[in-house]
Design a protein around this motif. Structure first.
Motif, mmCIF file in Angstrom:
data_model
loop_
_atom_site.group_PDB
_atom_site.id
_atom_site.type_symbol
_atom_site.label_atom_id
_atom_site.label_comp_id
_atom_site.label_asym_id
_atom_site.label_seq_id
_atom_site.Cartn_x
_atom_site.Cartn_y
_atom_site.Cartn_z
ATOM 1 N N ARG A 31 46.121 48.103 19.093
ATOM 2 C CA ARG A 31 47.402 48.031 19.796
ATOM 3 C C ARG A 31 47.273 48.641 21.200
ATOM 4 N NH1 ARG A 31 51.376 50.581 16.447
ATOM 5 N NH2 ARG A 31 51.474 48.571 15.412
ATOM 6 N N TRP A 32 46.607 49.789 21.293
ATOM 7 C CA TRP A 32 46.408 50.431 22.595
ATOM 8 C C TRP A 32 45.623 49.504 23.524
ATOM 9 C CZ3 TRP A 32 42.105 51.588 25.431
ATOM 10 C CH2 TRP A 32 42.290 52.407 26.538
ATOM 11 N N LEU A 33 44.555 48.920 22.997
ATOM 12 C CA LEU A 33 43.725 48.029 23.806
ATOM 13 C C LEU A 33 44.525 46.819 24.261
ATOM 14 C CD1 LEU A 33 40.910 47.549 24.954
ATOM 15 C CD2 LEU A 33 40.289 46.468 22.796
ATOM 16 N N ARG A 34 45.261 46.184 23.349
ATOM 17 C CA ARG A 34 46.072 45.015 23.699
ATOM 18 C C ARG A 34 47.129 45.383 24.748
ATOM 19 N NH1 ARG A 34 49.019 44.051 19.141
ATOM 20 N NH2 ARG A 34 50.746 45.081 20.136
ATOM 21 N N ASP A 35 47.817 46.498 24.550
ATOM 22 C CA ASP A 35 48.852 46.917 25.499
ATOM 23 C C ASP A 35 48.272 47.186 26.881
ATOM 24 O OD1 ASP A 35 50.673 46.691 23.448
ATOM 25 O OD2 ASP A 35 50.916 48.874 23.160
ATOM 26 N N ASN A 36 47.102 47.803 26.936
ATOM 27 C CA ASN A 36 46.491 48.101 28.223
ATOM 28 C C ASN A 36 45.929 46.858 28.899
ATOM 29 O OD1 ASN A 36 46.488 51.083 29.008
ATOM 30 N ND2 ASN A 36 46.169 51.090 26.804
ATOM 31 N N TYR A 44 47.905 43.123 37.791
ATOM 32 C CA TYR A 44 46.996 42.407 38.690
ATOM 33 C C TYR A 44 47.654 41.129 39.214
ATOM 34 C CZ TYR A 44 43.178 39.655 40.462
ATOM 35 O OH TYR A 44 42.401 38.873 41.286
ATOM 36 N N ILE A 45 48.232 40.356 38.317
ATOM 37 C CA ILE A 45 48.841 39.086 38.722
ATOM 38 C C ILE A 45 49.968 39.312 39.729
ATOM 39 C CG2 ILE A 45 50.231 37.138 37.888
ATOM 40 C CD1 ILE A 45 48.464 37.241 35.313
ATOM 41 N N ALA A 46 50.804 40.318 39.491
ATOM 42 C CA ALA A 46 51.910 40.595 40.411
ATOM 43 C C ALA A 46 51.396 41.014 41.786
ATOM 44 C CB ALA A 46 52.814 41.673 39.832
ATOM 45 N N ALA A 47 50.482 41.969 41.816
ATOM 46 C CA ALA A 47 49.969 42.457 43.095
ATOM 47 C C ALA A 47 49.151 41.387 43.814
ATOM 48 C CB ALA A 47 49.122 43.710 42.875
ATOM 49 N N ALA A 48 48.304 40.692 43.068
ATOM 50 C CA ALA A 48 47.477 39.642 43.676
ATOM 51 C C ALA A 48 48.342 38.501 44.189
ATOM 52 C CB ALA A 48 46.461 39.129 42.661
ATOM 53 N N ALA A 83 40.437 48.092 35.580
ATOM 54 C CA ALA A 83 40.809 48.216 34.167
ATOM 55 C C ALA A 83 40.411 46.966 33.389
ATOM 56 C CB ALA A 83 42.305 48.480 34.039
ATOM 57 N N ILE A 84 40.616 45.809 33.987
ATOM 58 C CA ILE A 84 40.244 44.558 33.321
ATOM 59 C C ILE A 84 38.733 44.502 33.117
ATOM 60 C CG2 ILE A 84 40.166 42.045 33.609
ATOM 61 C CD1 ILE A 84 42.990 42.385 34.970
ATOM 62 N N HIS A 85 37.975 44.958 34.109
ATOM 63 C CA HIS A 85 36.516 45.010 33.953
ATOM 64 C C HIS A 85 36.125 45.909 32.788
ATOM 65 C CE1 HIS A 85 34.272 42.944 37.201
ATOM 66 N NE2 HIS A 85 35.442 42.939 37.791
ATOM 67 N N LEU A 86 36.826 47.005 32.597
ATOM 68 C CA LEU A 86 36.495 47.953 31.535
ATOM 69 C C LEU A 86 36.953 47.494 30.158
ATOM 70 C CD1 LEU A 86 37.392 51.288 33.339
ATOM 71 C CD2 LEU A 86 35.101 50.501 32.699
ATOM 72 N N LEU A 87 38.077 46.796 30.082
ATOM 73 C CA LEU A 87 38.702 46.511 28.794
ATOM 74 C C LEU A 87 38.483 45.096 28.264
ATOM 75 C CD1 LEU A 87 42.164 48.218 29.437
ATOM 76 C CD2 LEU A 87 40.209 49.163 28.181
ATOM 77 N N CYS A 88 38.256 44.149 29.145
ATOM 78 C CA CYS A 88 38.270 42.743 28.735
ATOM 79 C C CYS A 88 36.870 42.172 28.534
ATOM 80 C CB CYS A 88 39.034 41.908 29.765
ATOM 81 S SG CYS A 88 40.797 42.289 29.800
ATOM 82 N N ALA A 126 42.543 32.983 29.655
ATOM 83 C CA ALA A 126 41.534 33.900 29.116
ATOM 84 C C ALA A 126 42.184 35.188 28.612
ATOM 85 C CB ALA A 126 40.477 34.207 30.173
ATOM 86 N N VAL A 127 43.136 35.709 29.372
ATOM 87 C CA VAL A 127 43.840 36.926 28.938
ATOM 88 C C VAL A 127 44.633 36.648 27.673
ATOM 89 C CG1 VAL A 127 45.664 38.565 29.538
ATOM 90 C CG2 VAL A 127 43.942 37.963 31.234
ATOM 91 N N ARG A 128 45.349 35.531 27.650
ATOM 92 C CA ARG A 128 46.140 35.180 26.474
ATOM 93 C C ARG A 128 45.252 35.048 25.235
ATOM 94 N NH1 ARG A 128 48.508 30.539 28.055
ATOM 95 N NH2 ARG A 128 50.131 31.712 29.120
ATOM 96 N N ALA A 129 44.091 34.441 25.396
ATOM 97 C CA ALA A 129 43.161 34.288 24.265
ATOM 98 C C ALA A 129 42.737 35.656 23.739
ATOM 99 C CB ALA A 129 41.944 33.471 24.687
ATOM 100 N N GLU A 130 42.494 36.596 24.636
ATOM 101 C CA GLU A 130 42.114 37.949 24.190
ATOM 102 C C GLU A 130 43.275 38.643 23.483
ATOM 103 O OE1 GLU A 130 39.928 40.840 26.320
ATOM 104 O OE2 GLU A 130 39.049 39.332 27.629
ATOM 105 N N LEU A 131 44.466 38.484 24.014
ATOM 106 C CA LEU A 131 45.616 39.184 23.452
ATOM 107 C C LEU A 131 46.017 38.629 22.101
ATOM 108 C CD1 LEU A 131 47.822 39.631 26.639
ATOM 109 C CD2 LEU A 131 46.366 41.332 25.533
ATOM 110 N N THR A 132 45.869 37.330 21.908
ATOM 111 C CA THR A 132 46.306 36.707 20.656
ATOM 112 C C THR A 132 45.164 36.569 19.655
ATOM 113 O OG1 THR A 132 45.893 34.467 21.489
ATOM 114 C CG2 THR A 132 48.111 35.388 21.821
#
Length: 137
Positions: A31-36, A44-48, A83-88, A126-132
């Motif tokens: 849960r922590w990993l998914r939330d982060n 990232y998407i908002a700022a980018a 963070a994405i580099h570290l977690l994904c 790719a993010v959605r695939a990881e989260l689900t």
């Protein structure tokens, strides 16, 4: 005989408690990993997106966007990227880097909007695939 049954019952209870604690810990870790991952990807998407839009329209000399705001967008984007580099997973990181490259190459009045939209779509998949836990389509 009663003592042996009591000891066996106590050992089995202890094993059950330890197993429950271990399973709960794993669930909390996931849960922590998914939330982060989700928080990093959305940040990232908002700022980018803000930086991309600014870089495309920079020639319009938008006075409402000051240097501090652009620096905050860049900082948020880079922190989320780290963070994405570290977690994904590597595939997600690759999609992230493809999108980042497009954003940094963007110039005022850039007409490669389809490239950035496609890269954003691939990163999101790719993010959605990881989260689900389901493969991306």
């Amino acid at each position: 005989m009663n003592i042996l049954a009591g000891v066996i019952g106590a050992v089995l209870s202890l094993i059950g408690v330890l197993l429950g604690v271990w399973l709960n810990g794993r669930r909390e870790e996931r849960r922590w990993l998914r939330d982060n991952k989700l928080a990093s990807a959305t940040d990232y998407i908002a700022a980018a997106g803000n930086l991309y839009n600014f870089r495309r329209k920079q020639a319009d000399a938008r006075p409402e966007v000051d240097e501090q705001t652009r620096a905050e967008w860049t900082d948020r984007m880079q922190r989320s990227r780290a963070a994405i580099h570290l977690l994904c997973e590597p595939e997600t990181v690759q999609r992230l880097e493809e999108l980042s490259a497009i954003i940094w190459r963007t110039k005022p009045a850039d007409d490669r909007f389809e490239d950035s939209t496609a890269a954003l779509s691939e990163f999101t998949k790719a993010v959605r695939a990881e989260l689900t836990g389901r493969p991306s389509r």
